[in-house]
Design an enzyme around this catalytic site. Structure first.
Site, PDB file in Angstrom:
ATOM      1  N   PRO A  80      -4.675 -10.638  -8.418  1.00 23.37           N
ATOM      2  CA  PRO A  80      -4.033  -9.435  -7.893  1.00 23.37           C
ATOM      3  C   PRO A  80      -5.005  -8.290  -7.710  1.00 23.37           C
ATOM      4  O   PRO A  80      -5.792  -7.963  -8.606  1.00 23.37           O
ATOM      5  CB  PRO A  80      -2.978  -9.128  -8.952  1.00 23.37           C
ATOM      6  CG  PRO A  80      -2.567 -10.484  -9.431  1.00 23.37           C
ATOM      7  CD  PRO A  80      -3.848 -11.289  -9.446  1.00 23.37           C
ATOM      8  N   CYS A  81      -4.936  -7.689  -6.516  1.00 24.72           N
ATOM      9  CA  CYS A  81      -5.984  -6.754  -6.103  1.00 24.72           C
ATOM     10  C   CYS A  81      -5.618  -5.295  -6.284  1.00 24.72           C
ATOM     11  O   CYS A  81      -6.419  -4.416  -6.010  1.00 24.72           O
ATOM     12  CB  CYS A  81      -6.320  -6.999  -4.628  1.00 24.72           C
ATOM     13  SG  CYS A  81      -4.916  -6.722  -3.507  1.00 24.72           S
TER      14      CYS A  81
END
EC number: 2.1.1.37
Length: 393
Positions: A80-81
């Site tokens: 997850p960015c």
């Protein structure tokens, strides 16, 4: 060859990996809408996705991967960015959404021959430089874990000492390289920059480099000024708009570029009926409906037809206006349909998405373009298959 797909989302990276010839043994994703998307396409037997296992829906932190030790050729995923996104809150290591430690844990537990991880370009920001080094060293030495209540700066210091002081191989180790890639340079009709990490287990002694770029802006300018771009699309002279309005740059091109032309939004969606102007024709296509409410304002002006699209974005609260809009030649704007967005991300037309329009656009905004993933994974697979430097590109 066998793979594990982490943080699978709607399956863009995983489809690219599967297209390259890897067969996923586990697919993990926490979001139920993404899992529903994967389930439907898996059930329909879409391409390689028909060979996927049932996705594991839930937090990766609750999944034990030790049963896969020694059985996996590739681990792939996009942790997850949000902690690093240019549009996010930039909390990085203080953000509980940071899943890099889990990605490293999977390497430690499965010991794959190689891995491919992807993240937003924002991860390479100068303000994250120290934490970037921390992530990088963890991927190199996944068995050198934090001890007790050791904080991440302390763990980083110990990793640095190990990196500079160790001689020879001591435990699990990977040779890792990274590069910021623009998907447009690999045939994706979208300017989408992402940082990609590729690592090979050190005992395999594999030499590898990122594949060469195949498409370029100059080649598109040549095609639009001296080639057949406009004729192929049956666009009259009065409606021709040179990409980026870069007439001076185009005029300086003395020779035809050897690369292929960047693919434009028109190349990707030009054969689809406009969902606003021709709703009955559009209804023949899955996920191709008009969404009202698009408006242009400074910094949000949409993607011109005759350029690669701007980066599709997921947004924090719904869909950001400008980035996911089409800018028509007459200056009007409308939102891209889900099907159009899927084409910009190089998903096949028979791929179906679950959820509302905003939810589906979030899936697409977070996805890796399938074709970019395929290019990287095919190169990794060739090197794993032959194990020598013969395929360095």
């Amino acid at each position: 060859m066998k793979a594990i797909e982490l943080f699978a989302g709607a399956g863009g990276l995983g489809m690219g990996v599967s297209n390259a010839g890897f067969t996923p043994q586990a697919v993990v994703e926490w979001d139920r809408w993404c899992c529903d998307t994967i389930r439907e396409n898996r059930r329909d037997g879409l391409g390689w996705m028909g060979k996927w296992p049932e996705p594991t829906e839930g937090d990766v932190r609750g999944v034990d991967f030790r049963s896969f030790e020694g059985r996996i050729d590739l681990v792939a995923g996009g942790p997850p960015c949000q902690p690093f996104s240019l549009g996010g809150k930039h909390r990085a290591h203080a953000d509980k959404r940071d899943m890099w430690p889990e990605a490293v844990r999977v390497l430690r537990e499965t010991k794959p021959k190689a891995f491919v991880f992807e993240n937003v370009k924002g991860l390479t920001r100068e303000s994250f430089a120290t934490y970037f080094s921390y992530i990088f060293l963890q991927m190199q030495y996944p068995e050198l874990v934090a001890m007790g209540d050791e904080d991440w700066p302390g763990h980083l210091r110990r990793l640095e000492q190990h990196h500079t002081g160790h001689r020879g191989s001591h435990g699990l180790e990977y040779r890792v390289i990274h590069r910021v890639l623009n998907a447009a340079n690999f045939g994706v009709p979208q300017r989408r920059e992402r940082v990609v990490f590729v690592g090979f287990r050190s005992d395999l002694d594999i030499e590898w480099a990122f594949p060469r770029e195949t498409h370029s802006l100059d080649a598109l300018l040549w095609d639009q000024t001296r080639g057949t771009y406009w004729e192929r699309h049956e666009v009259g002279k009065a409606h021709r708009n040179l990409v980026g309005r870069l007439g001076d740059r185009a005029a300086k091109l003395a020779d035809q570029p050897s690369a292929l032309a960047w693919r434009t939004t028109r190349d990707a969606i030009g054969d689809l009926p406009d969902p606003e102007l021709a709703p009955h024709k559009s209804a023949r296509y899955d996920n191709h409906r008009y969404q009202a409410g698009a408006r242009s304002y400074p910094g949000h002006t949409g993607s011109p037809l005759d350029e690669p699209a701007k980066t599709l974005k997921a947004g924090v609260h719904g869909v950001p206006g400008g980035e996911n809009m089409l800018l028509r030649p007459d200056g009007s704007v409308r939102y891209f349909s889900v099907r159009e967005s899927a084409r910009l991300q190089t998903f096949p037309d028979d791929f179906r998405f679950h959820g509302s329009w905003s939810e589906t656009m979030r899936q697409l905004g977070n996805a890796v373009p399938v074709e970019l993933a395929s290019v990287i994974a095919r190169s990794v697979k060739r090197h794993l298959a032959f194990g020598a430097a013969d395929f360095v590109q």
